[in-house]
Every structure is written in C-alpha cells, then in structure tokens.
Design an enzyme around this catalytic site. Structure first.
Site, PDB file in Angstrom:
ATOM      1  N   ASN A 163       0.871  -1.172   0.000  1.00 40.20           N
ATOM      2  CA  ASN A 163       0.000   0.000   0.000  1.00 40.20           C
ATOM      3  C   ASN A 163       0.912   1.227   0.000  1.00 40.20           C
ATOM      4  O   ASN A 163       1.393   1.654   1.048  1.00 40.20           O
ATOM      5  CB  ASN A 163      -0.883  -0.047   1.255  1.00 40.20           C
ATOM      6  CG  ASN A 163      -1.849   1.112   1.318  1.00 40.20           C
ATOM      7  OD1 ASN A 163      -1.820   2.009   0.464  1.00 40.20           O
ATOM      8  ND2 ASN A 163      -2.692   1.120   2.334  1.00 40.20           N
TER       9      ASN A 163
ATOM     10  N   ARG B 196      -2.541  -2.102  -3.392  1.00 38.70           N
ATOM     11  CA  ARG B 196      -3.753  -1.321  -3.173  1.00 38.70           C
ATOM     12  C   ARG B 196      -3.622  -0.063  -4.021  1.00 38.70           C
ATOM     13  O   ARG B 196      -2.662   0.710  -3.870  1.00 38.70           O
ATOM     14  CB  ARG B 196      -3.861  -0.935  -1.709  1.00 38.70           C
ATOM     15  CG  ARG B 196      -5.070  -0.082  -1.462  1.00 38.70           C
ATOM     16  CD  ARG B 196      -5.085   0.484  -0.075  1.00 38.70           C
ATOM     17  NE  ARG B 196      -6.315   1.228   0.126  1.00 38.70           N
ATOM     18  CZ  ARG B 196      -6.549   1.997   1.155  1.00 38.70           C
ATOM     19  NH1 ARG B 196      -5.645   2.116   2.105  1.00 38.70           N
ATOM     20  NH2 ARG B 196      -7.679   2.634   1.254  1.00 38.70           N
TER      21      ARG B 196
ATOM     22  N   HIS C  83     -12.537   2.934   0.186  1.00 37.02           N
ATOM     23  CA  HIS C  83     -12.500   1.901   1.238  1.00 37.02           C
ATOM     24  C   HIS C  83     -13.172   0.614   0.768  1.00 37.02           C
ATOM     25  O   HIS C  83     -13.703  -0.151   1.573  1.00 37.02           O
ATOM     26  CB  HIS C  83     -13.230   2.371   2.522  1.00 37.02           C
ATOM     27  CG  HIS C  83     -12.518   3.421   3.305  1.00 37.02           C
ATOM     28  ND1 HIS C  83     -13.194   4.396   4.014  1.00 37.02           N
ATOM     29  CD2 HIS C  83     -11.198   3.647   3.513  1.00 37.02           C
ATOM     30  CE1 HIS C  83     -12.320   5.188   4.610  1.00 37.02           C
ATOM     31  NE2 HIS C  83     -11.101   4.753   4.318  1.00 37.02           N
TER      32      HIS C  83
ATOM     33  N   LEU D 104     -14.928   3.350  10.309  1.00 35.37           N
ATOM     34  CA  LEU D 104     -14.619   4.575  11.038  1.00 35.37           C
ATOM     35  C   LEU D 104     -13.181   4.514  11.552  1.00 35.37           C
ATOM     36  O   LEU D 104     -12.890   3.850  12.561  1.00 35.37           O
ATOM     37  CB  LEU D 104     -15.592   4.746  12.214  1.00 35.37           C
ATOM     38  CG  LEU D 104     -17.088   4.640  11.862  1.00 35.37           C
ATOM     39  CD1 LEU D 104     -17.955   4.734  13.125  1.00 35.37           C
ATOM     40  CD2 LEU D 104     -17.486   5.713  10.861  1.00 35.37           C
ATOM     41  N   GLY D 105     -12.270   5.142  10.823  1.00 36.44           N
ATOM     42  CA  GLY D 105     -10.860   5.200  11.239  1.00 36.44           C
ATOM     43  C   GLY D 105     -10.439   6.650  11.152  1.00 36.44           C
ATOM     44  O   GLY D 105     -11.208   7.537  11.538  1.00 36.44           O
ATOM     45  N   ASN D 106      -9.228   6.911  10.631  1.00 38.03           N
ATOM     46  CA  ASN D 106      -8.890   8.311  10.347  1.00 38.03           C
ATOM     47  C   ASN D 106      -9.739   8.803   9.184  1.00 38.03           C
ATOM     48  O   ASN D 106     -10.299   9.880   9.210  1.00 38.03           O
ATOM     49  CB  ASN D 106      -7.411   8.438  10.021  1.00 38.03           C
ATOM     50  CG  ASN D 106      -6.600   8.640  11.280  1.00 38.03           C
ATOM     51  OD1 ASN D 106      -7.017   9.405  12.153  1.00 38.03           O
ATOM     52  ND2 ASN D 106      -5.489   7.959  11.387  1.00 38.03           N
TER      53      ASN D 106
ATOM     54  N   ARG E  58     -10.711  15.396   7.879  1.00 41.18           N
ATOM     55  CA  ARG E  58     -11.522  15.803   6.714  1.00 41.18           C
ATOM     56  C   ARG E  58     -12.935  16.191   7.159  1.00 41.18           C
ATOM     57  O   ARG E  58     -13.506  15.556   8.039  1.00 41.18           O
ATOM     58  CB  ARG E  58     -11.613  14.651   5.704  1.00 41.18           C
ATOM     59  CG  ARG E  58     -10.375  14.502   4.872  1.00 41.18           C
ATOM     60  CD  ARG E  58     -10.463  13.297   3.967  1.00 41.18           C
ATOM     61  NE  ARG E  58      -9.568  12.251   4.414  1.00 41.18           N
ATOM     62  CZ  ARG E  58      -9.582  10.997   3.999  1.00 41.18           C
ATOM     63  NH1 ARG E  58     -10.456  10.610   3.099  1.00 41.18           N
ATOM     64  NH2 ARG E  58      -8.725  10.110   4.469  1.00 41.18           N
TER      65      ARG E  58
ATOM     66  N   LEU F 187      -9.273  10.173  18.195  1.00 39.75           N
ATOM     67  CA  LEU F 187     -10.465  10.144  19.036  1.00 39.75           C
ATOM     68  C   LEU F 187     -10.132   9.873  20.504  1.00 39.75           C
ATOM     69  O   LEU F 187     -10.815  10.368  21.402  1.00 39.75           O
ATOM     70  CB  LEU F 187     -11.465   9.093  18.518  1.00 39.75           C
ATOM     71  CG  LEU F 187     -12.795   9.100  19.270  1.00 39.75           C
ATOM     72  CD1 LEU F 187     -13.615  10.345  18.953  1.00 39.75           C
ATOM     73  CD2 LEU F 187     -13.614   7.851  18.967  1.00 39.75           C
TER      74      LEU F 187
ATOM     75  N   GLY G 203     -10.469   1.765  13.328  1.00 40.05           N
ATOM     76  CA  GLY G 203      -9.984   2.031  14.693  1.00 40.05           C
ATOM     77  C   GLY G 203     -11.065   2.527  15.634  1.00 40.05           C
ATOM     78  O   GLY G 203     -11.157   2.097  16.789  1.00 40.05           O
ATOM     79  N   ILE G 204     -11.920   3.422  15.167  1.00 39.87           N
ATOM     80  CA  ILE G 204     -12.990   3.959  16.021  1.00 39.87           C
ATOM     81  C   ILE G 204     -14.136   2.948  16.113  1.00 39.87           C
ATOM     82  O   ILE G 204     -14.619   2.620  17.200  1.00 39.87           O
ATOM     83  CB  ILE G 204     -13.499   5.305  15.463  1.00 39.87           C
ATOM     84  CG1 ILE G 204     -12.380   6.349  15.518  1.00 39.87           C
ATOM     85  CG2 ILE G 204     -14.728   5.778  16.221  1.00 39.87           C
ATOM     86  CD1 ILE G 204     -12.711   7.680  14.846  1.00 39.87           C
ATOM     87  N   GLY G 205     -14.556   2.429  14.965  1.00 44.05           N
ATOM     88  CA  GLY G 205     -15.686   1.487  14.934  1.00 44.05           C
ATOM     89  C   GLY G 205     -15.421   0.233  15.741  1.00 44.05           C
ATOM     90  O   GLY G 205     -16.331  -0.321  16.364  1.00 44.05           O
ATOM     91  N   GLU G 206     -14.156  -0.208  15.773  1.00 45.56           N
ATOM     92  CA  GLU G 206     -13.826  -1.442  16.482  1.00 45.56           C
ATOM     93  C   GLU G 206     -13.632  -1.222  17.978  1.00 45.56           C
ATOM     94  O   GLU G 206     -13.837  -2.131  18.775  1.00 45.56           O
ATOM     95  CB  GLU G 206     -12.534  -2.049  15.912  1.00 45.56           C
ATOM     96  CG  GLU G 206     -12.678  -2.598  14.515  1.00 45.56           C
ATOM     97  CD  GLU G 206     -11.342  -2.889  13.852  1.00 45.56           C
ATOM     98  OE1 GLU G 206     -10.396  -3.310  14.545  1.00 45.56           O
ATOM     99  OE2 GLU G 206     -11.243  -2.684  12.626  1.00 45.56           O
TER     100      GLU G 206
ATOM    101  N   GLU H  52      -7.956  -5.376   5.336  1.00 41.27           N
ATOM    102  CA  GLU H  52      -7.837  -5.029   3.921  1.00 41.27           C
ATOM    103  C   GLU H  52      -6.709  -5.819   3.252  1.00 41.27           C
ATOM    104  O   GLU H  52      -6.820  -6.210   2.097  1.00 41.27           O
ATOM    105  CB  GLU H  52      -7.606  -3.517   3.781  1.00 41.27           C
ATOM    106  CG  GLU H  52      -8.864  -2.741   4.149  1.00 41.27           C
ATOM    107  CD  GLU H  52      -8.627  -1.261   4.336  1.00 41.27           C
ATOM    108  OE1 GLU H  52      -8.117  -0.881   5.415  1.00 41.27           O
ATOM    109  OE2 GLU H  52      -8.946  -0.483   3.429  1.00 41.27           O
TER     110      GLU H  52
HETATM  111  P1  ADP Z   1      -6.550   4.535   9.573  1.00 40.91           P
HETATM  112  O1  ADP Z   1      -7.790   5.040   8.914  1.00 40.91           O
HETATM  113  O2  ADP Z   1      -5.391   5.488   9.476  1.00 40.91           O
HETATM  114  O3  ADP Z   1      -6.204   3.093   9.235  1.00 40.91           O
HETATM  115  P2  ADP Z   1      -7.428   3.481  12.127  1.00 40.91           P
HETATM  116  O4  ADP Z   1      -8.438   2.564  11.517  1.00 40.91           O
HETATM  117  O5  ADP Z   1      -6.285   2.866  12.863  1.00 40.91           O
HETATM  118  O6  ADP Z   1      -6.889   4.562  11.128  1.00 40.91           O
HETATM  119  O7  ADP Z   1      -8.240   4.420  13.158  1.00 40.91           O
HETATM  120  C1  ADP Z   1      -7.643   5.486  13.816  1.00 40.91           C
HETATM  121  C2  ADP Z   1      -8.669   6.086  14.774  1.00 40.91           C
HETATM  122  O8  ADP Z   1      -9.101   5.069  15.689  1.00 40.91           O
HETATM  123  C3  ADP Z   1      -8.104   7.235  15.610  1.00 40.91           C
HETATM  124  O9  ADP Z   1      -9.060   8.280  15.686  1.00 40.91           O
HETATM  125  C4  ADP Z   1      -7.958   6.600  16.969  1.00 40.91           C
HETATM  126  O10 ADP Z   1      -8.124   7.541  17.994  1.00 40.91           O
HETATM  127  C5  ADP Z   1      -9.133   5.633  16.992  1.00 40.91           C
HETATM  128  N1  ADP Z   1      -8.957   4.631  18.028  1.00 40.91           N
HETATM  129  C6  ADP Z   1      -8.034   3.645  18.100  1.00 40.91           C
HETATM  130  N2  ADP Z   1      -8.146   2.964  19.279  1.00 40.91           N
HETATM  131  C7  ADP Z   1      -9.161   3.552  19.959  1.00 40.91           C
HETATM  132  C8  ADP Z   1      -9.771   3.332  21.234  1.00 40.91           C
HETATM  133  N3  ADP Z   1      -9.346   2.364  22.040  1.00 40.91           N
HETATM  134  N4  ADP Z   1     -10.798   4.135  21.598  1.00 40.91           N
HETATM  135  C9  ADP Z   1     -11.231   5.115  20.785  1.00 40.91           C
HETATM  136  N5  ADP Z   1     -10.696   5.377  19.581  1.00 40.91           N
HETATM  137  C10 ADP Z   1      -9.682   4.616  19.169  1.00 40.91           C
END
Ligand code: ADP
Length: 410
Positions: free
Chosen positions: A27, A101, A190, A218-220, A250, A293, A340-343, A395
């Site tokens: 990637n 990718r 995505h 839900l990530g960056n 964004r 987050l 990262g956020i969704g998980e 991914e």
């Molecule tokens: P990318 O889109 O760069 O791959 P990720 O999927 O790793 O990013 O997501 C990054 C986001 O996930 C950041 O906003 C981070 O704060 C959030 N995150 C990661 N772990 C946690 C957690 N334990 N609680 C809340 N938010 C989290």
C-alpha cells in the site's frame, strides 16, 4: 517461481515458522509504504511500514514472522530505496505475487486485474481523479518491476467494489456532459474494507440471506456503505474521499458553495480551501486538539466543550448518514462497525445508534462494552429490529485474496 513454495525460516531468537506461497501486499502512499506478506491460507503474516519517505527521518519498521521488531533508517530515502530494502527483507520467503492497493480505478475497473502495460498506464492516467495517491501506487508497481521483472503483480482498486452502485446513487445532479466526457460521478472508496467486513459478517451471522448490511468504516478516514447480497448499492464517499462522513481531519459534506464564499469573504484560493477541508477539519477542526479520538474522548471526559461537540457531531453525522443509506437496501439485516474507532469505541457506537432512534435498534450494553480491538462479535439485544456487529477490517487479507483470484491461483 513455483506456485506452491513453502519456506522454512529459522528465526535467530525463536522457533521455526512457515509461510506457504505468500503474497506480498503493498500500500504505497505519498510518504509511506505499508506492506504485509501473507501466507496462502491467510494464517501467517509479516508486516511493516516505511514512513517519512523523502525526509531525514525516513525509516522502515519491520515485524518479523516471530514478532521481533526491527527499525532500519534510510535517511532521505524515497519509494524506490524503501522498496528495495523491503524486498531484500522479504525475498527469503519466495513470495509468488504482489498485490497493490490502488486508490482510484475510475469507471474502468470493477475488479482486480493483473498488471500489464495498459493497466499501469491507466493507474497513472487516473491521477486526474486521485492526484496524491495514484502516482505513489504507480511508483510501487514500477519499483517491483525493476527488481523482479517476471513477478506477477495485481492492482486492487479501492473504488472497484462500489462499481455495482446504480446510476441513481453514483450520479451527481450535474449536466450530463460532465459525467460522459469528464467522468464526474461518485466512485466511493475503502472498497476492500467494505467488501471484507460485509462478506465476513454474512459468514458469521445466523440470519438467512440475502443480507443487507450497512458497513461503517470509522478510522482516520471514515465511510459507510450499503451492501446487499455482496454488492455495494451506495456509499458515503464520492468523486474523492472527502465527501460524506466527518473524519479525523476531513470535513465530509459541506455546502458546495463554500469555496466561492471563502474566496469572496476571505480571499482564500481553491487550493487553500481544499487543504483546509482535507487536513484541518473534522475531529481536529472542531476539537481544536487532535484528530485522534482517544485524545478527544479524554478531553471530553474532563469537560472540554469543543471536544464534547466534536464527538457529538461525529456521531450525529454518522448516524444521519447510516439512516439515509438504509434507503438503498431492499432488506436491512444489520450494521457492521469497523476501523480504529468502529472497532474500539463502544461509546461512539452507542451514540451513533442513539441518533437512529426510530429504527427499533436495541443494544446489549455488556456485549457492546466487551468488544475490544481485534475481536469480532455481535452486540444487539434479542429484541433488536436489526443485528449489530463489530468486525475488524482486514484489507491486506482481502487484497491478497483478490490478487490470488486475479492470477487464477485459487
Ligand atoms: P486509519 O484510517 O489510518 O487506518 P485506524 O483505523 O487505525 O486509522 O483508526 C484510527 C482512529 O481510531 C483514531 O481516531 C484513533 O483515535 C481511533 N482509536 C483507536 N483505538 C481507539 C480506542 N481504544 N478508543 C477510541 N478510539 C480509538
């Protein structure tokens, strides 16, 4: 190279490990390269990241098969040098193919394809739609070609999964010639993540198919998709990855007249507004603190009002978008959270679902709180109108799988 090589590797600190017929997933971003070497059954992998490319601090962070972490400095090194080093680190495993990718496949690609001269030219040409990403992706392909001219390479497009969207979802209400002559339409991104988590959830649910999922990555970067019977019917990102949900830096949706307004009022150029919308907005812009987050949740719990508003806005906009995307589904089986956020953030999942309060969704609070990163599972209560799932995205696994499929290796 043989299509079924097994490499046995004696790590200097640890036990013997095997990687069978591995695929290398690359990637290549504008200043970084993420890589993963994945065995043919997806059970074993070596991962790494080259970052800060072009700067004095350029380095490769590599995790070996046995979990040992290495850091290699490559001061000033760019894509070509980084890839040379990465390929040196990995060549002992005799990988049989490379999957890239690629962010934008335009209208031309609805699935992964083997790299040939035409495909490489297309990746380059489509920089008109992804100026930051496609050129870096092309550099990665060429660097591998230079070192391993006979290595089969495949391009896996972030947009391809959404090519099943109907015109009602992918067209903008703009004059027809802009679509026909200039390809102005919604593409969505995505794709490998939405494809992976929707397929995985269909495998683990007990609900009878065909399934209609809303997938929330839900990530960056953040996007949502409506996936029915394995096909994307609508998604929140559009011509570029800026449209849709509020993200880390964004803005997501804004009034299309904003550029004009800022030009008139503040004398901002189109480029300045574009940069502001991509880099200085979202969670960062509203909180004034961070795009992360975790930092914002911490500040919000200490009473920081802008951090509190950032979380409320993020969740309100995500819930509103998911509610509207449900219109694309013939049947609504459930919502799948990933990224990262969704998980990780059960609080965010709760707040997003609270926005969708007219849908009869019921959460099992204990199950929701118990789902932490890396863990997949459902968290709907027995009397919920729809299912709720957390499925960690993978991914790299999906790209490796599509690479093998495109080369008829599976
Ligand atoms: P990318 O889109 O760069 O791959 P990720 O999927 O790793 O990013 O997501 C990054 C986001 O996930 C950041 O906003 C981070 O704060 C959030 N995150 C990661 N772990 C946690 C957690 N334990 N609680 C809340 N938010 C989290």
């Amino acid at each position: 190279m043989s299509a079924s090589l097994t490499t046995t590797f004696d790590d200097k600190n640890s036990e013997t490990s095997t990687l069978t017929s591995p695929t290398l997933v690359l990637n290549c971003g504008s200043s970084s390269i993420k890589y993963a070497l994945i065995s043919d059954d997806n059970s074993t992998r070596i991962t790494g990241l080259a970052e800060n490319l072009g700067l004095d601090t350029a380095r490769i962070k590599h995790t070996t098969l046995n979990g040992e972490k290495l850091e290699i400095s490559i001061p000033g090194g760019r894509h070509k040098l980084a890839l040379q080093k990465i390929l040196e680190l990995l060549e002992q495993y005799h990988f049989i193919a490379v999957g890239h990718r690629v962010v934008h496949g335009g209208r031309e690609y609805s699935k992964a394809v083997r790299v040939d001269e035409h495909a490489l030219e297309e990746v380059k040409r489509l920089k008109i739609l992804a100026p930051l990403h496609n050129p870096a992706n092309a550099l990665g392909i060429e660097a591998v070609q230079a070192i391993y001219p006979d290595m089969p390479q495949v391009v896996v497009f972030d947009t391809a999964f959404h090519q099943t969207m109907p015109p009602v979802a992918f067209r903008y209400a703009l004059p027809k010639y802009l679509y026909e002559e200039h390809k102005i339409r919604r593409y969505g991104f995505h794709g490998t993540s939405h494809a992976y988590v929707s397929e995985r959830t269909s495998q683990i649910t007990e609900a009878k198919g065909p399934h209609g999922w809303l997938t929330a990555h839900l990530g960056n970067g953040c996007s949502a998709a409506a996936v029915y019977d394995g096909k994307s019917l609508d998604t929140s990102m559009g011509l570029t990855p800026l449209e849709g949900l509020m993200m880390g830096t964004r803005s997501g949706d804004v009034d299309p007249s904003l550029h004009m307004h800022l030009k008139r009022q503040l004398g901002m150029s189109l480029e300045e507004t574009d940069k502001m919308l991509n880099n200085d907005s979202g969670l960062l812009g509203i909180s004034g603190l961070s795009n992360d987050l975790r930092t914002i949740e911490q500040a919000a719990s200490e009473g920081h009002e802008d951090a509190q508003l950032a979380i409320e806005m993020f969740c309100y906009r995500a819930g509103k978008y998911l509610a509207s995307l449900s219109c694309a589904l013939p049947e609504f089986t459930g919502i799948v959270f990933t990224g990262g956020i969704g998980e990780n953030s059960d609080i965010t999942r709760n707040k997003i679902l609270a926005v969708m309060r007219h849908f009869g969704i019921k959460i099992d609070a204990d199950k929701n709180a118990s789902l932490v990163r890396g863990k997949e599972g459902s968290f709907h209560a027995d009397d919920s109108s729809i299912e709720l799932w957390v499925v960690p995205t993978d991914e790299e696994c999906r790209i490796a799988q599509e690479t093998r499929q495109a080369l008829n290796l599976i």
